[in-house]
Design a protein around this motif. Structure first.
Motif, PDB file in Angstrom:
ATOM      1  N   ALA A 106       0.845  -1.197   0.000  1.00 21.77           N
ATOM      2  CA  ALA A 106       0.000   0.000   0.000  1.00 21.77           C
ATOM      3  C   ALA A 106       0.878   1.244   0.000  1.00 21.77           C
ATOM      4  N   GLY A 107       0.472   2.244  -0.734  1.00 20.13           N
ATOM      5  CA  GLY A 107       1.152   3.526  -0.690  1.00 20.13           C
ATOM      6  C   GLY A 107       2.454   3.606  -1.462  1.00 20.13           C
ATOM      7  N   ILE A 108       2.696   2.656  -2.347  1.00 18.19           N
ATOM      8  CA  ILE A 108       3.914   2.686  -3.145  1.00 18.19           C
ATOM      9  C   ILE A 108       3.520   3.027  -4.575  1.00 18.19           C
ATOM     10  N   GLY A 109       4.059   4.112  -5.094  1.00 16.97           N
ATOM     11  CA  GLY A 109       3.792   4.516  -6.466  1.00 16.97           C
ATOM     12  C   GLY A 109       4.637   3.720  -7.435  1.00 16.97           C
ATOM     13  N   SER A 110       4.585   4.114  -8.690  1.00 23.51           N
ATOM     14  CA  SER A 110       5.341   3.407  -9.718  1.00 23.51           C
ATOM     15  C   SER A 110       6.411   4.311 -10.304  1.00 23.51           C
ATOM     16  N   TYR A 111       7.368   3.684 -10.973  1.00 23.10           N
ATOM     17  CA  TYR A 111       8.378   4.465 -11.669  1.00 23.10           C
ATOM     18  C   TYR A 111       7.733   5.294 -12.780  1.00 23.10           C
ATOM     19  N   GLY A 112       6.674   4.780 -13.368  1.00 27.90           N
ATOM     20  CA  GLY A 112       5.971   5.523 -14.419  1.00 27.90           C
ATOM     21  C   GLY A 112       5.389   6.828 -13.901  1.00 27.90           C
ATOM     22  N   LEU A 113       4.773   6.783 -12.727  1.00 29.33           N
ATOM     23  CA  LEU A 113       4.227   7.999 -12.126  1.00 29.33           C
ATOM     24  C   LEU A 113       5.341   8.986 -11.820  1.00 29.33           C
ATOM     25  N   ALA A 114       6.454   8.488 -11.311  1.00 26.81           N
ATOM     26  CA  ALA A 114       7.595   9.361 -11.017  1.00 26.81           C
ATOM     27  C   ALA A 114       8.101  10.015 -12.295  1.00 26.81           C
ATOM     28  N   ALA A 115       8.204   9.244 -13.376  1.00 28.55           N
ATOM     29  CA  ALA A 115       8.691   9.786 -14.649  1.00 28.55           C
ATOM     30  C   ALA A 115       7.738  10.837 -15.207  1.00 28.55           C
ATOM     31  N   VAL A 116       6.440  10.587 -15.129  1.00 35.35           N
ATOM     32  CA  VAL A 116       5.455  11.561 -15.613  1.00 35.35           C
ATOM     33  C   VAL A 116       5.570  12.863 -14.823  1.00 35.35           C
ATOM     34  N   CYS A 117       5.711  12.765 -13.513  1.00 34.70           N
ATOM     35  CA  CYS A 117       5.862  13.968 -12.689  1.00 34.70           C
ATOM     36  C   CYS A 117       7.119  14.747 -13.071  1.00 34.70           C
ATOM     37  N   LEU A 118       8.207  14.044 -13.309  1.00 38.96           N
ATOM     38  CA  LEU A 118       9.449  14.724 -13.671  1.00 38.96           C
ATOM     39  C   LEU A 118       9.358  15.363 -15.054  1.00 38.96           C
ATOM     40  N   VAL A 119       8.727  14.688 -16.015  1.00 38.80           N
ATOM     41  CA  VAL A 119       8.556  15.276 -17.352  1.00 38.80           C
ATOM     42  C   VAL A 119       7.660  16.510 -17.271  1.00 38.80           C
ATOM     43  N   LEU A 120       6.571  16.411 -16.532  1.00 36.65           N
ATOM     44  CA  LEU A 120       5.695  17.575 -16.380  1.00 36.65           C
ATOM     45  C   LEU A 120       6.406  18.730 -15.677  1.00 36.65           C
ATOM     46  N   SER A 121       7.269  18.400 -14.724  1.00 33.46           N
ATOM     47  CA  SER A 121       7.994  19.472 -14.034  1.00 33.46           C
ATOM     48  C   SER A 121       8.923  20.204 -15.000  1.00 33.46           C
ATOM     49  N   VAL A 122       9.529  19.490 -15.945  1.00 30.83           N
ATOM     50  CA  VAL A 122      10.382  20.131 -16.950  1.00 30.83           C
ATOM     51  C   VAL A 122       9.547  21.029 -17.850  1.00 30.83           C
ATOM     52  N   VAL A 123       8.360  20.569 -18.253  1.00 28.12           N
ATOM     53  CA  VAL A 123       7.472  21.376 -19.090  1.00 28.12           C
ATOM     54  C   VAL A 123       7.097  22.667 -18.356  1.00 28.12           C
ATOM     55  N   PHE A 124       6.700  22.556 -17.096  1.00 28.61           N
ATOM     56  CA  PHE A 124       6.335  23.742 -16.328  1.00 28.61           C
ATOM     57  C   PHE A 124       7.548  24.637 -16.085  1.00 28.61           C
ATOM     58  N   LEU A 125       8.712  24.036 -15.894  1.00 23.37           N
ATOM     59  CA  LEU A 125       9.925  24.823 -15.688  1.00 23.37           C
ATOM     60  C   LEU A 125      10.216  25.680 -16.925  1.00 23.37           C
ATOM     61  N   PHE A 126      10.170  25.081 -18.120  1.00 23.27           N
ATOM     62  CA  PHE A 126      10.430  25.845 -19.345  1.00 23.27           C
ATOM     63  C   PHE A 126       9.379  26.910 -19.586  1.00 23.27           C
ATOM     64  N   ASN A 127       8.121  26.597 -19.279  1.00 26.98           N
ATOM     65  CA  ASN A 127       7.065  27.606 -19.428  1.00 26.98           C
ATOM     66  C   ASN A 127       7.263  28.745 -18.424  1.00 26.98           C
ATOM     67  N   GLY A 128       7.704  28.412 -17.229  1.00 25.58           N
ATOM     68  CA  GLY A 128       7.964  29.443 -16.224  1.00 25.58           C
ATOM     69  C   GLY A 128       9.117  30.331 -16.637  1.00 25.58           C
ATOM     70  N   ILE A 129      10.151  29.730 -17.188  1.00 24.40           N
ATOM     71  CA  ILE A 129      11.306  30.524 -17.622  1.00 24.40           C
ATOM     72  C   ILE A 129      10.897  31.442 -18.784  1.00 24.40           C
ATOM     73  N   ARG A 130      10.079  30.934 -19.686  1.00 20.79           N
ATOM     74  CA  ARG A 130       9.624  31.737 -20.836  1.00 20.79           C
ATOM     75  C   ARG A 130       8.809  32.960 -20.403  1.00 20.79           C
ATOM     76  N   GLN A 131       8.139  32.879 -19.243  1.00 18.39           N
ATOM     77  CA  GLN A 131       7.299  33.972 -18.772  1.00 18.39           C
ATOM     78  C   GLN A 131       8.115  35.161 -18.269  1.00 18.39           C
ATOM     79  N   PHE A 132       9.385  34.938 -17.973  1.00 13.76           N
ATOM     80  CA  PHE A 132      10.226  36.030 -17.437  1.00 13.76           C
ATOM     81  C   PHE A 132      10.836  36.839 -18.516  1.00 13.76           C
TER      82      PHE A 132
END
Length: 133
Positions: free
Chosen positions: A107-133
């Motif tokens: 119980a309560g253990i995620g998957s490597y896939g979920l971790a990878a999706v979170c990291l990819v989304l964080s890169v997308v948001f990071l680039f969008n955040g940088i573009r806003q400046f």
């Protein structure tokens, strides 16, 4: 400083932190299973717990090698994971560093896939955040 850019960067950091947390939890859990430290005992479902979303989790009671009675909960499911009174196999870490497994599922253990999706989304948001400046 642009507020939208700051929000994108904050969201990127939060997603990256969550992705690292999930990946580390999965890695630690798999390392525990490979280590041979798991103690196998029999447990019994003693209770059910419903969530606000209508899912149900089973409360599994087992006795550890020290003689202490323990209670752990399965992941919530749409159907009852383990009916009350049913005996199950429980594998637990005597050091308490990982979640117990009921019939091979933790119980309560995620998957490597979920971790990878979170990291990819964080890169997308990071680039969008940088573009806003």
């Amino acid at each position: 400083m642009n507020l939208v850019g700051a929000l994108f960067l904050l969201l990127a950091l939060a997603l990256a932190a969550y992705g690292v947390h999930v990946g580390h939890a999965r890695w630690r859990h798999e390392a525990f299973l490979r280590s041979g430290r798991a103690v196998s005992v029999k447990g019994t479902c003693v209770n059910l717990r419903w969530t606000n979303g209508g899912l149900v989790a089973s409360g599994i009671s087992y006795v550890d090698k020290g003689g202490s009675r323990r209670l752990m909960w399965t992941q919530p499911h749409r159907t009852i994971p383990v009916p009350v009174g049913e005996r199950v196999s429980v594998r637990y870490d005597p050091d308490g560093k990982t979640n117990p497994l009921v019939n091979g599922v933790a119980a309560g253990i995620g998957s490597y896939g979920l971790a990878a999706v979170c990291l990819v989304l964080s890169v997308v948001f990071l680039f969008n955040g940088i573009r806003q400046f």
